[in-house]
Scaffold this active site. Structure first.
Site, PDB file in Angstrom:
ATOM      1  N   HIS A 133       0.848  -1.193   0.000  1.00 16.13           N
ATOM      2  CA  HIS A 133       0.000   0.000   0.000  1.00 16.13           C
ATOM      3  C   HIS A 133       0.882   1.240   0.000  1.00 16.13           C
ATOM      4  O   HIS A 133       1.119   1.847  -1.037  1.00 16.13           O
ATOM      5  CB  HIS A 133      -0.933  -0.050   1.218  1.00 16.13           C
ATOM      6  CG  HIS A 133      -1.837   1.123   1.365  1.00 16.13           C
ATOM      7  ND1 HIS A 133      -2.056   1.737   2.579  1.00 16.13           N
ATOM      8  CD2 HIS A 133      -2.575   1.794   0.466  1.00 16.13           C
ATOM      9  CE1 HIS A 133      -2.905   2.736   2.409  1.00 16.13           C
ATOM     10  NE2 HIS A 133      -3.237   2.802   1.136  1.00 16.13           N
ATOM     11  N   HIS A 147      -2.436   0.718   8.005  1.00 16.15           N
ATOM     12  CA  HIS A 147      -3.753   0.959   7.416  1.00 16.15           C
ATOM     13  C   HIS A 147      -4.570  -0.330   7.286  1.00 16.15           C
ATOM     14  O   HIS A 147      -5.517  -0.389   6.515  1.00 16.15           O
ATOM     15  CB  HIS A 147      -3.608   1.657   6.061  1.00 16.15           C
ATOM     16  CG  HIS A 147      -2.815   2.924   6.150  1.00 16.15           C
ATOM     17  ND1 HIS A 147      -1.521   3.011   5.718  1.00 16.15           N
ATOM     18  CD2 HIS A 147      -3.111   4.131   6.669  1.00 16.15           C
ATOM     19  CE1 HIS A 147      -1.051   4.236   5.964  1.00 16.15           C
ATOM     20  NE2 HIS A 147      -1.990   4.929   6.532  1.00 16.15           N
TER      21      HIS A 147
END
Lengths: 560, 360
Positions: B288, B308
C-alpha cells in the site's frame, strides 16, 4: 491607579518617545491607533490562541534548534538514557535523546514545543469554524479567509515536518507513508519521491532537508501571512455580534490602549503559562519509548498527531482500487485519499465565500456577524463538512477502536465507508431543520414574548401562561440578520417582446440560490411587533386587574 | 438578477436611553420602552464594585500586585530548581506517574509565573481599567472616487512615460525574459535526487543469499521455524551493503517474513516450488504505502499491516483479503544451501513496496 504613580513613567517614557518620534514619526501612527476599538467576545480569542501558540513555537523552537542535529548519519548512542545504550541510530534521534535527558530544561522545551503545536492547530481549526459559522468571511474579508486557509494548510505541513524530525520509529513510519504517497502520484510520483528523498527511501538527505523547511521556509511564510492576516483585521476593523448600539457602520468595544493591550498581552502569558504547565505534567511524544527508526520495524497502534488523523483515516477507508494498463500503474487507492480528497476539501473551503456570494448576489459589506441559525444552509454545510471530517478522523483510529472495544476492524472500516456517504447529508438536513426551528422560535418570542412561568386564570376559568415581551437587548439580537430570498432570473419579455438573454450559468445559479434561501422564516415586521406588544399589554392589564380584585392567581414557580 | 432580501435589522441606534425591564410590585414583568424600541443604543453602563467601593479597588490592586509578584519570584525558584535538581531524578506523583523531577519542577514554576503575569494583567484590565464600551465609526474601505481616479491617472501616466505601451518589442521581450527565469531552477534542482531508472525494481536478494533473522543476523535452518510461527528476516549480505553505502535504503526493501504452513494449508503461491517444505517467504513491506507488516494470525495465516490494516493471505499467494492495499505481497522463492540453511532462489520477481507509475 493614581496619577502621581504614573507620573514618572510618563516622564521617562516621554524622553524615549521623543527620541523615537523624531526619527521614525511614531506619534503619527500612535495617535490614530492607540484608541482603536476592538469588540469583545470569547470566540474572538480563538485566533489569538493560534497567534500566541505560534510565538511560543518560535521561542521554544529556537531553543531546540540550538541542540538538535538534523543529520541522518548513523551513530552509536552512549547518553544518559541507558535503555538505548549502544544502539545504532541517526544523529537526529540521538540529539533528540540528548535534549530530553542531558540538556536541563530540554525535555520541558520539547514538550512545550509539541503541546504548542497541537494547540496551534486546534486553535486554527476552531477559529476557522467560528469564522465560517458566523459568516465573518463575507465581503470585505474574503481575502483574509484565503490567507487563513493557506495558514491552515501550512500549519498541517509544518506540524508534520516537525514531528518527523526526531527520526524515531513512529515518525519514521509516518515518513515512510508520506514517501509511499508521493511515489504513488501518477506520472511524476517516482521522480518526485527520488528528488525529495535524494534517492530511495530513506536515504540520508531527507532529515536535513526537512529541517530547513521546518525552521525557515514554512515558519517564514507563516510569519509573513500572519502579519498580513492581522494587518487586514486592523485595517478592516473586527466584526462584531449584533446587539444594542452595534451596527454595520460602527464598532463597539474597548480601546487598544490600555484595556486591550492588557487583556491581549495578559492572554498571551496565559496561553504560554498553560502550555508550560501542561508540559510539566503531561508527557507528549516520548520518542525514547519508540526507539530509533529502522525500516524493518513498526509498532502496532501507530497514530499520527491529531490534525493528520483525518488524512490517515481517508487512506484507511479507501477501497483497494488500482489500475494497471499499458505498463503503467495508477494507484487510486493511494492517490484519491491522500491527494484528491484533501485537494477537493481545501479548494472547496477556499472557494466557499465566493460561492455563497454568488448564490446571494449580495455585494455589500458585512461587519455584523450572523447567528448560525439565521443561515440554515450555510450552517448545514458546515456541520455536514465537520461530520465528514470527524468520520475520516474516526477512520484513522479504527485499529484503536477495534482493540479497545473488542470489535471487528473489518466491520468498523466497512461501516465507516458507508457512513462517510450517508451521515453528512443527514447531518445537513437535521442541522437545517434545527436552524429553521430556532428561527421560528425566535419569531415566536418576538411576537408573543417569552414564557414567564406564571399561570393566570381567566374569568372564564381558562388557565393561560403569562408571556412577557423580551428585553430590548434580546429583541435587537433576535431581529438581527438579513432574510434572503432566492435570486430570480428575469425571464419576462421587455416591451418589444424580446426575452432577455440567459447567461450559461444562470440556471445553475438560480438553483443554488434556491437551495440556499428557498426556506427561510420571515422576521416580524415592525407593525406585527407593535400589534403583538399591544396584545401583550392588554393581557397583562387584565392580569393586574385580577390581582387587584383579589383573585389570587396560582403560580407554578413558587412565588416571587 | 436582483437581490431580494428583507433588511429586518434596525438601522443605526443613536442615543442611549434606558430600556430596563422593570418588575412591578406584583411581579408582573413589563417593559418600559423608550421612543424606538427596535433600535436601542448601547445598554447603560453599570458601575463595578471597584468603581464605587475604594476598598474593593484597593483589594483588586493588591490581588493584581500579588499575581505580578509571583511572576517576579518564580524565575528565582526556577533557577534554584535548575541548579539543585539533577536531570535524571525521577519522582512518583499520583495521577501523573513516575516523571522527571526536573521537568516537573521547572515546568510548574515557569508555567505558574507566566500564568500569573497573564492573570494579573487581565485582572487589572477587568477590575481597574475603564470598562465603558466605546463606539468608533467604521471608515469606508475602498478609496473615494477621486482617490481612485487619481491613482488610475498616476498609473497611466507612468505607463505612458515609460513607454511600456508604446514599445511593443520591449514589452514582449521583457515578459518573455521574466517568464523564462524559472527555467534556471530546473537544472539546478535536478541534482536533488537520482533518476528513478530501475532503482525500485531490484533488491539485494540474490541466488544463494542466506536468509538471516533480523537484529541477531543468525542463519536459519528449516527446522528452526515452528508451525504457526513468523520470523522476521533480512538477507545475510545486508550488513555489508549497509556498511558500504551508509544508508538504510537496502533495508527498506529487503525485509521478509518466514512462515511455516502444513503443505495442505497452502492453497496457492506465486511460483511453483517457491516454498521449502511448507516454509513460505514473503516481503514484509506493505504494497500500500510501505509500512512493515508485522501482525500475523497463525490460524488464518493472515498478515496484517498495522498502519492501514491491509490484510494479506499468506496461504493464498499473499492475496489482499482486506484493506486499502491493491497488490499481493511479493513472494520470495527459497530453498536450502549445501549446509542446510535457508537461502533465496533469487531476487523478487516484482518490485516490493508501494506502487509507482512505471511499475506496470
Amino acid at each position: 491607579m493614581t496619577t502621581h504613580e504614573t507620573g514618572p513613567i510618563v516622564k521617562a517614557g516621554g524622553a524615549a518617545a521623543d527620541y523615537v518620534d523624531e526619527r521614525v514619526g511614531v506619534s503619527k501612527f500612535l495617535k490614530k491607533n492607540l484608541t482603536k476599538v476592538f469588540p469583545d467576545h470569547w470566540s474572538f480569542m480563538l485566533g489569538e490562541i493560534a497567534l500566541y501558540s505560534f510565538i511560543v513555537l518560535l521561542l521554544s523552537g529556537t531553543f531546540l534548534a540550538l541542540f538538535f542535529k538534523p543529520s541522518m548519519t548513523e551513530v552509536t548512542y552512549h547518553g544518559s538514557y541507558v535503555y538505548l545504550d549502544g544502539i545504532r541510530m541517526s544523529e537526529a534521534y540521538a540529539s533528540t535523546l540528548d535534549i530530553s535527558f542531558d540538556v536541563r530544561g530540554g525535555l520541558l522545551m520539547r514538550q512545550v514545543h509539541h503541546w504548542a503545536a497541537l494547540l496551534f492547530m486546534a486553535a486554527i481549526t476552531v477559529h476557522l469554524m467560528r469564522v465560517f459559522f458566523t459568516g465573518a468571511f463575507r465581503k470585505p474579508r474574503e481575502l483574509n479567509w484565503l490567507i487563513g486557509n493557506i495558514l491552515l494548510t501550512m500549519g498541517i505541513l509544518e506540524g508534520f515536518a516537525g514531528y518527523s524530525l526526531p527520526d524515531d520509529l513512529l515518525s519514521g513510519t509516518g515518513l515512510r507513508i508520506a514517501q509511499g504517497i508521493v511515489q504513488g502520484i501518477p506520472v511524476v510520483g517516482t521522480y518526485a519521491a527520488m528528488m525529495i528523498f535524494g534517492g530511495q527511501f530513506p536515504g540520508t538527505d531527507f532529515i536535513p532537508r526537512l529541517y530547513i523547511v521546518h525552521v525557515l521556509l514554512i515558519p517564514g511564510a507563516i510569519l509573513g501571512l500572519i502579519t498580513a492576516h492581522l494587518m487586514l483585521v486592523w485595517y478592516q476593523k473586527h466584526t462584531q455580534f449584533p446587539g444594542p448600539g452595534r451596527t454595520e457602520r460602527n464598532v463597539v468595544g474597548y480601546p487598544l490602549f490600555p484595556v486591550y493591550t492588557a487583556k491581549a498581552g495578559g492572554f498571551f502569558f496565559i496561553v504560554f503559562g498553560v502550555t508550560v504547565l501542561l508540559s510539566a505534567v503531561a508527557s507528549i511524544n516520548p520518542v525514547w519509548l519508540f526507539g530509533p527508526y529502522t525500516p524493518t520495524q513498526i509498532t502496532a497502534g501507530s497514530q499520527p498527531d491529531w490534525y493528520m488523523g483525518w488524512l490517515d483515516g481517508a487512506l484507511r477507508l479507501m477501497p483497494n482500487v488500482e489500475i494497471n494498463a499499458w505498463g503503467r500503474t495508477l494507484s487510486l487507492n493511494v492517490f484519491i485519499p491522500s491527494v484528491v480528497i484533501p485537494g477537493i476539501i481545501f479548494t472547496a473551503l477556499a472557494l466557499y465565500p465566493f460561492l455563497e456570494q454568488w448564490a446571494t448576489g449580495d455585494k455589500r459589506e458585512h461587519h455584523l456577524l450572523d447567528r448560525p441559525r439565521n443561515m440554515p444552509t450555510r450552517t448545514g454545510i458546515g456541520t455536514m463538512s465537520l461530520a465528514f471530517y470527524v468520520l475520516l478522523w474516526i477512520g484513522g483510529d479504527n485499529d484503536i477502536i477495534a482493540t479497545h472495544f473488542d470489535m471487528s476492524i473489518n466491520q468498523i472500516t466497512w461501516a465507516l465507508r458507508v457512513m462517510v456517504f450517508v451521515v453528512p447529508p443527514l447531518v445537513f438536513v437535521i442541522t437545517k431543520r434545527f436552524c429553521l426551528a430556532l428561527q421560528r422560535r425566535d419569531r415566536d418570542k418576538l411576537l408573543h414574548g417569552y414564557e414567564t412561568g406564571t399561570i393566570m386564570r381567566m374569568p372564564s376559568g381558562e388557565y393561560i401562561e403569562v408571556h412577557a415581551p423580551v428585553s430590548d437587548e434580546e429583541r435587537v439580537k433576535l431581529l438581527a440578520g438579513r432574510v434572503y430570498r432566492p435570486l430570480e432570473i428575469d425571464r419576462e419579455p421587455d416591451e418589444n417582446g424580446v426575452r432577455p438573454k440567459r447567461k450559461p450559468l444562470d440556471a445553475a445559479r438560480a438553483r443554488i440560490s434556491a437551495f440556499y434561501y428557498a426556506e427561510q422564516i420571515s422576521k416580524p415586521t415592525p407593525d406585527e411587533l407593535t400589534e403583538a406588544e399591544h396584545h401583550a399589554l392588554a393581557l397583562s392589564d387584565s392580569y393586574a386587574a385580577q390581582v387587584e380584585s383579589g383573585v389570587s392567581p396560582p403560580s407554578v414557580d413558587g412565588g416571587h | 438578477m436582483s437581490v431580494n432580501s428583507e433588511a429586518a435589522a434596525p438601522g443605526s441606534g443613536g442615543d442611549q436611553h434606558d430600556a430596563l425591564d422593570t418588575q412591578d410590585a406584583h411581579g408582573v414583568e413589563t417593559s418600559a420602552h423608550a421612543q424606538n424600541p427596535l433600535a436601542p443604543g448601547l445598554p447603560e453602563h453599570r458601575l463595578r464594585r471597584t468603581d464605587i467601593d475604594p476598598r474593593a479597588a484597593k483589594r483588586a490592586e493588591r490581588q493584581v500586585s500579588l499575581l505580578f509578584a509571583i511572576g517576579a519570584l518564580t524565575p528565582i525558584i526556577f533557577f534554584i530548581g535548575y541548579v539543585y535538581i539533577p536531570n535524571d531524578k525521577l519522582i512518583l506523583i499520583p495521577l501523573i506517574g513516575t516523571t522527571s523531577a526536573s521537568n516537573l519542577f521547572l515546568g510548574l514554576t515557569m508555567g505558574l509565573g507566566l500564568f500569573c503575569i497573564g492573570a494579573g494583567a487581565i485582572h487589572w484590565a477587568k477590575k481597574l481599567m475603564p470598562d465603558v464600551e466605546e463606539v468608533a465609526e467604521r471608515h469606508q474601505i475602498r478609496g473615494t472616487d477621486a482617490e481612485r481616479d487619481l491613482a488610475v491617472a498616476q498609473f497611466n501616466a507612468g505607463v505612458e512615460s515609460s513607454g511600456f505601451g508604446q514599445y511593443k518589442l520591449i514589452r514582449r521581450t521583457l515578459i518573455g525574459a521574466l517568464a523564462a527565469t524559472p527555467l534556471f531552477a530546473v537544472p539546478l534542482l535536478k541534482d536533488l535526487g537520482p533518476m528513478p531508472a530501475t532503482l525500485l525494481r531490484y533488491t539485494i536478494w540474490a541466488k544463494g543469499v542466506r536468509i538471516v533473522t533480523d537484529v541477531s543476523l543468525a542463519p536459519i535452518k528449516p527446522e528452526d521455524i515452528p508451525f504457526g510461527g513468523l520470523v522476521s528476516c533480512v538477507p545475510a549480505n545486508l550488513a555489508a551493503v549497509e556498511k558500504a553505502t551508509g544508508t538504510l535504503n537496502a533495508r527498506a526493501k529487503v525485509p521478509v517474513v518466514l512462515v511455516r504452513l502444513r503443505p495442505e494449508e497452502i492453497r496457492s503461491q506465486q511460483g511453483k516450488n517457491w516454498d521449502y517444505q511448507g516454509i513460505l517467504c514473503y516481503s514484509k513491506i506493505c504494497t500500500h504505502v510501505g509500512c512493515p507488516t508485522a501482525l500475523y494470525d497463525q490460524k488464518s495465516h493472515h498478515l496484517l499491516c498495522p498502519c492501514h490494516q491491509s490484510t494479506f493471505d499468506l496461504a493464498d499467494s499473499g492475496h489482499v483479503v482486506f484493506g486499502p492495499a491493491a497488490r499481493s505481497m511479493p513472494q520470495l522463492a527459497i530453498t536450502v544451501d549445501a549446509e542446510g540453511y535457508l537461502v533465496a532462489q533469487g531476487d523478487f520477481t516484482q518490485p516490493v513496496g508501494p506502487s509507482f507509475w512505471e511499475r506496470g
